[in-house]
Write an enzyme that holds these catalytic residues in place. Structure first.
Site, PDB file in Angstrom:
ATOM      1  N   ASP A 133       0.803  -1.229   0.000  1.00 14.56           N
ATOM      2  CA  ASP A 133       0.000   0.000   0.000  1.00 14.56           C
ATOM      3  C   ASP A 133       0.831   1.272   0.000  1.00 14.56           C
ATOM      4  O   ASP A 133       0.574   2.198  -0.766  1.00 14.56           O
ATOM      5  CB  ASP A 133      -0.925  -0.019   1.222  1.00 14.56           C
ATOM      6  N   ASP A 140       4.652   0.560   4.075  1.00 11.35           N
ATOM      7  CA  ASP A 140       4.537  -0.649   4.894  1.00 11.35           C
ATOM      8  C   ASP A 140       4.460  -1.875   3.998  1.00 11.35           C
ATOM      9  O   ASP A 140       4.744  -1.809   2.808  1.00 11.35           O
ATOM     10  CB  ASP A 140       3.305  -0.542   5.801  1.00 11.35           C
ATOM     11  N   TYR A 144      -7.289   3.007   9.243  1.00 11.70           N
ATOM     12  CA  TYR A 144      -6.408   3.060   8.076  1.00 11.70           C
ATOM     13  C   TYR A 144      -7.150   3.551   6.834  1.00 11.70           C
ATOM     14  O   TYR A 144      -6.791   4.583   6.272  1.00 11.70           O
ATOM     15  CB  TYR A 144      -5.776   1.685   7.851  1.00 11.70           C
ATOM     16  N   GLU A 193       5.147   9.875   3.520  1.00 14.34           N
ATOM     17  CA  GLU A 193       4.897   8.495   3.082  1.00 14.34           C
ATOM     18  C   GLU A 193       4.241   8.476   1.708  1.00 14.34           C
ATOM     19  O   GLU A 193       3.175   9.056   1.506  1.00 14.34           O
ATOM     20  CB  GLU A 193       4.007   7.763   4.092  1.00 14.34           C
TER      21      GLU A 193
END
Length: 526
Positions: free
Chosen positions: A102, A105, A253, A499
């Site tokens: 994703d 991670d 999430y 990220e």
């Protein structure tokens, strides 16, 4: 003497009239800058010469899909990546080794991954010839198939869809490379007892759109995708229930705010893939009235597909509706009008522009987490709409009393892309690997740990805590982006801004593909 006086007076009056006429013209141009643009611009021919900066950026952005691949890698071009996740799905006797991680991670979240596939398919369908002009068409299709191979295997029966591989809590408590991860990889599925309408419908949209991409080059694969798509749509519609309620843990999430938009989005893609009137009726009649929020502009994202649906269905009004019955035209027109409202909200000189949602540097800004998703998604949609106007010879878009040309829309799309690529107050590119200055401390496990390091789950955090830049470049990753005041903190600990996500990559690839050169879009995907 009298003749001379009269002649001079006439001259002065003529001069006054000319000056007034010029002033009036200037006022009209300032007040109504586009009112003179009544003639449509010519339709572009085949792709023109590529714009160097967008071509280079597209080639870089496309590589992040390779960075994120799980499974046994084929023709691997990322030196610090290797095989990983080879046993994913084994507890259910399934091969879920493919797909893509994703973000920074090792999770495979089916909801945003399916959205990645849908957007990438859309970009390929609209701008495949422009991708081809810079040798990225084959890579785009290959990356798409890496995801759809996974999605096919994740749907082993009509009412069962595996929507997650990995435990996010356990995963986020480790800092290791995917090639050596040892944490458990549990599976999560939606089914008739625990439904997940939005993730099933988004996966249906992904497979329907991808079926069009592969229709000519691999008809059997295309038919397989379409069959899965139909089954998943039926499952999603028959068992209406949010997956965020079925599985509350996903709320931390990828919490869904509702499944209605995904049902319309999936039906719209299934109509384009099948030309079956049922799906268009589904989107424009009862369900459209209940779910579409016609007249209310929204932001396009992994969570909300309404603006994307509005632009997608606008294609049918731009390029003719010969196969569409009169009873459905009204609903289509409402989608078109709402898509136009979305465009007017985005255009900075429009009377309805969302100036409160714009940074000082001109970037659309909606929220802190992953702030670049919305401007890039918005720019992708406005680029599409601009090209629909251009190809259909639609001269202008009206926003209250003002009007805008396809060139005006394209200029906005370019402004958002240019900001991302470094034309911003920080003079930093947010596309990793592009330009002379880009983030060095990207929040990404694989990029932050040397490929030859021998680490476990916990001791890998020494690389997370390191003050050195990442040893590996997460090439092509689009990081979260700046705060509202334009600042960006380049820190590995700053996941909010630093990220990169796989779905961001699909959006930036779509946007850059639209800008890399000029070309008319196809009037039909079939």
């Amino acid at each position: 003497m009298l003749e001379k006086s009269r002649s001079g007076e006439r001259f002065r009056w003529i001069l006054v009239i000319v000056v007034l006429a010029l002033v009036l013209c200037v006022i009209l141009v300032i007040k109504k800058p586009h009112s003179l643009y009544d003639e449509a611009a010519p339709v572009p021919g085949p792709p023109a010469a590529p714009v160097k900066k967008y071509a280079n950026a597209l080639k870089i952005a496309m590589q992040f899909f390779d960075v994120q691949k799980s499974g046994k890698l084929v023709d691997n071009m990322i030196s610090w990546r290797g095989d990983s996740g080879l046993k994913d799905g084994s507890e259910a006797r399934l091969d879920l080794s493919k797909g893509m991680y994703d973000a920074g991670d090792h999770m495979k979240f089916g909801f945003p991954m399916a959205f990645t596939a849908t957007v990438l398919s859309w970009a390929i369908l609209e701008y495949g010839d422009q991708m081809e002009s810079v040798d990225q068409f084959t890579d785009a299709k290959s990356s798409l198939k890496w995801i759809t191979d996974y999605l096919i295997n994740a749907h082993p029966s009509e009412n069962v869809l595996y929507v997650q591989v990995g435990d996010p809590e356990a995963d986020h408590n480790c800092w290791d490379r995917p090639e050596v991860m040892t944490e458990e990889r549990p599976l999560t599925q939606v089914n008739a007892s625990s439904p997940g309408t939005e993730v099933a419908a988004e996966t249906a949209a992904a497979m329907a759109s991808a079926s069009l991409v592969f229709k000519e080059i691999d008809p059997n694969y295309s038919r397989t995708l379409l069959e899965h798509s139909k089954q998943l749509f039926n499952f999603a519609d028959k068992h209406r229930h949010s997956y965020s309620i079925s599985f509350p843990e996903v709320q931390k999430y990828y919490n869904s705010t509702g499944y209605e938009d995904e049902l319309l989005w999936a039906a719209s893609w299934l109509y384009h893939a099948t030309m079956d009137r049922f799906y268009l009726q589904y989107a424009t009649k009862k369900n459209g009235k209940a779910f579409a929020n016609w007249g209310t502009p929204t932001w396009f994202s992994w969570d909300n597909k309404l603006a994307g649906t509005q632009v997608l269905l606008s294609r049918l009004t731009f390029f003719g509706c010969k196969e569409v019955s009169k009873s459905l035209i009204s609903g289509l027109q409402k989608y078109r009008e709402t898509a136009e409202a979305v465009m007017c909200v985005l255009l900075p000189n429009s009377p309805t522009a969302t100036t409160s949602r714009t940074t000082e540097g001109g970037l659309i800004w909606v929220n802190e987490w992953n702030s670049l998703q919305h401007p890039v998604a918005s720019a992708f949609l406005i680029a599409l709409f601009s090209d629909y106007m251009l190809t259909s010879q639609t001269a202008k878009l009206s926003c209250n009393d003002d009007s805008f040309t396809p060139a005006d829309l394209r200029n906005f799309a370019q402004s958002q892309a240019d900001y991302v690529l470094g034309d911003n107050p920080s003079e930093m590119s947010f596309l990793v690997g592009y330009g002379h200055r880009y983030p060095q401390y990207v929040h990404h496990r694989g990029a932050s740990i040397p490929a030859d390091a021998n680490t476990g789950c916990i001791d890998g955090f020494k690389w997370f805590d390191s003050t050195d830049p990442n040893p590996n470049v997460a090439i092509g990753g689009l990081v979260g982006g700046p705060f509202l005041n334009g600042t960006y903190i380049d820190s590995r600990n700053n996941s909010m801004q630093g990220e990169p996500t796989t779905y961001n990559s699909a959006l930036i690839v779509g946007l850059l593909s639209s800008l890399v050169t000029t070309s008319s879009v196809v009037s039909s995907f079939t």
